[in-house]
Design a protein around this motif. Sequence first.
Motif, PDB file in Angstrom:
ATOM      1  N   PRO A 119       0.803  -1.241   0.000  1.00 49.60           N
ATOM      2  CA  PRO A 119       0.000   0.000   0.000  1.00 49.60           C
ATOM      3  C   PRO A 119       0.827   1.277   0.000  1.00 49.60           C
ATOM      4  N   GLU A 120       1.922   1.305   0.763  1.00 48.33           N
ATOM      5  CA  GLU A 120       2.734   2.528   0.806  1.00 48.33           C
ATOM      6  C   GLU A 120       3.415   2.795  -0.535  1.00 48.33           C
ATOM      7  N   ALA A 121       3.796   1.719  -1.236  1.00 46.05           N
ATOM      8  CA  ALA A 121       4.412   1.881  -2.556  1.00 46.05           C
ATOM      9  C   ALA A 121       3.362   2.248  -3.597  1.00 46.05           C
ATOM     10  N   GLN A 122       2.171   1.698  -3.471  1.00 47.47           N
ATOM     11  CA  GLN A 122       1.080   2.078  -4.375  1.00 47.47           C
ATOM     12  C   GLN A 122       0.788   3.564  -4.274  1.00 47.47           C
ATOM     13  N   GLY A 123       0.873   4.094  -3.076  1.00 46.88           N
ATOM     14  CA  GLY A 123       0.520   5.495  -2.848  1.00 46.88           C
ATOM     15  C   GLY A 123       1.480   6.491  -3.443  1.00 46.88           C
ATOM     16  N   THR A 124       2.724   6.079  -3.701  1.00 50.56           N
ATOM     17  CA  THR A 124       3.715   6.992  -4.279  1.00 50.56           C
ATOM     18  C   THR A 124       3.956   6.741  -5.759  1.00 50.56           C
ATOM     19  N   PHE A 125       3.426   5.621  -6.277  1.00 52.00           N
ATOM     20  CA  PHE A 125       3.625   5.272  -7.689  1.00 52.00           C
ATOM     21  C   PHE A 125       2.808   6.208  -8.585  1.00 52.00           C
ATOM     22  N   LYS A 126       3.352   6.476  -9.793  1.00 53.09           N
ATOM     23  CA  LYS A 126       2.622   7.328 -10.734  1.00 53.09           C
ATOM     24  C   LYS A 126       2.957   6.920 -12.171  1.00 53.09           C
ATOM     25  N   PHE A 127       1.939   6.928 -13.017  1.00 54.31           N
ATOM     26  CA  PHE A 127       2.092   6.682 -14.452  1.00 54.31           C
ATOM     27  C   PHE A 127       1.806   7.996 -15.164  1.00 54.31           C
ATOM     28  N   LEU A 128       2.853   8.602 -15.733  1.00 54.48           N
ATOM     29  CA  LEU A 128       2.708   9.893 -16.415  1.00 54.48           C
ATOM     30  C   LEU A 128       2.649   9.663 -17.919  1.00 54.48           C
ATOM     31  N   HIS A 129       1.508   9.995 -18.497  1.00 56.60           N
ATOM     32  CA  HIS A 129       1.284   9.829 -19.934  1.00 56.60           C
ATOM     33  C   HIS A 129       1.487  11.172 -20.621  1.00 56.60           C
ATOM     34  N   ILE A 130       2.446  11.227 -21.563  1.00 56.23           N
ATOM     35  CA  ILE A 130       2.790  12.474 -22.247  1.00 56.23           C
ATOM     36  C   ILE A 130       2.075  12.508 -23.583  1.00 56.23           C
TER      37      ILE A 130
END
Length: 351
Positions: A119-130
């Motif tokens: 959960p803590e890693a899920q909360g900081t993960f991000k997928f940035l679509h350009i």
Amino acid sequence: MNYLVTGGAGFIGSNLVHLLVEQGHNVTVLDLLTYAGNLDSLADLEGRENYVFIKGDIGDASLVSEILRDRNIQGIFNLAAESHVDRSIDGPAEFIKTNVMGTFVLLETVRSYWNGLKPEAQGTFKFLHISTDEVYGSLGDSGLFTETTAYAPNSPYSASKASLDHLVRAYHHTYGLPTVTTNCSNNYGPYQFPEKLIPLVIHNALAGKDLPIYGDGSNVRDWLYVMDHCKALATAMEKGIPGETYNVGGNSERTNLQIVHTLCDLLDSKRPKASGSYRDQRTFVKDRPGHDKRYAIDASKIKQELGWTPEETFETGMEKTVNWYLGNHDWVNRVTDGSYRMERLGLGDVD
């Protein structure tokens, strides 16, 4: 942070990788090295402990899954795409295959990986679509594209990017995947493949070739220096709110004819011809199908909410760009040697 940059050997990608590596992040680049991807753009990073290059396809689920796990990826900058409008007109199938199906596979693979994180890693993960401002279609003589502008793509390329924007949005709202989308205006600067207007004009001018201009040259674009864009992407990764879209623009509207004149004048001062001006090489050619008249970005949201503004003016960015190409003409010759239909590059795609 451990980042994966897809399409990292391309124009924007390579500039972004340089920025992230210099900022101290651990960067893994995944690139298939098609015509616009070039390892020469990343050559100076070889041997750096926080940089790894992997040749591969975003549509290869097993490879992407292995990278995500083995490299403990905490954020993805998705830049992998076919991006040349003229190519999409001539052969739209490749754009659907790479831009739509490839990114679909990538999203599915990332979703599976994200679901398996603590959960803590899920909360900081991000997928940035350009993405691009071309998804909004064409503006009239006034007004600006905002994040709520209705989509109206006019080329197979922009249609493929529009479909991806919707798909990325759906993965956030349906599955909770923490995605952020950015839509940028026209980029320019170092490491741009010379099928685009600015590097093409520089390349052709120095080679004594014609400088073809679509129509009467009155089409307008908002021009954004590539490193300003990369800093906006790094900001969106750090501060962007999942599910949100941010438009990124340079506040530098110019017609294509103004761009050509600016480049010719800079070259006249920095690398003068034996006689005459580089402007003498201009030639006007038949306009291309579906050529959008004007793009212009309202970047107030990313400025107000995330604190990003472009650092370069049009004048300083263009001078830096010309200086880079004059100092790296061997790079241009290497990337264009034997490239796909190089003779087609007389038409300088502006988008």
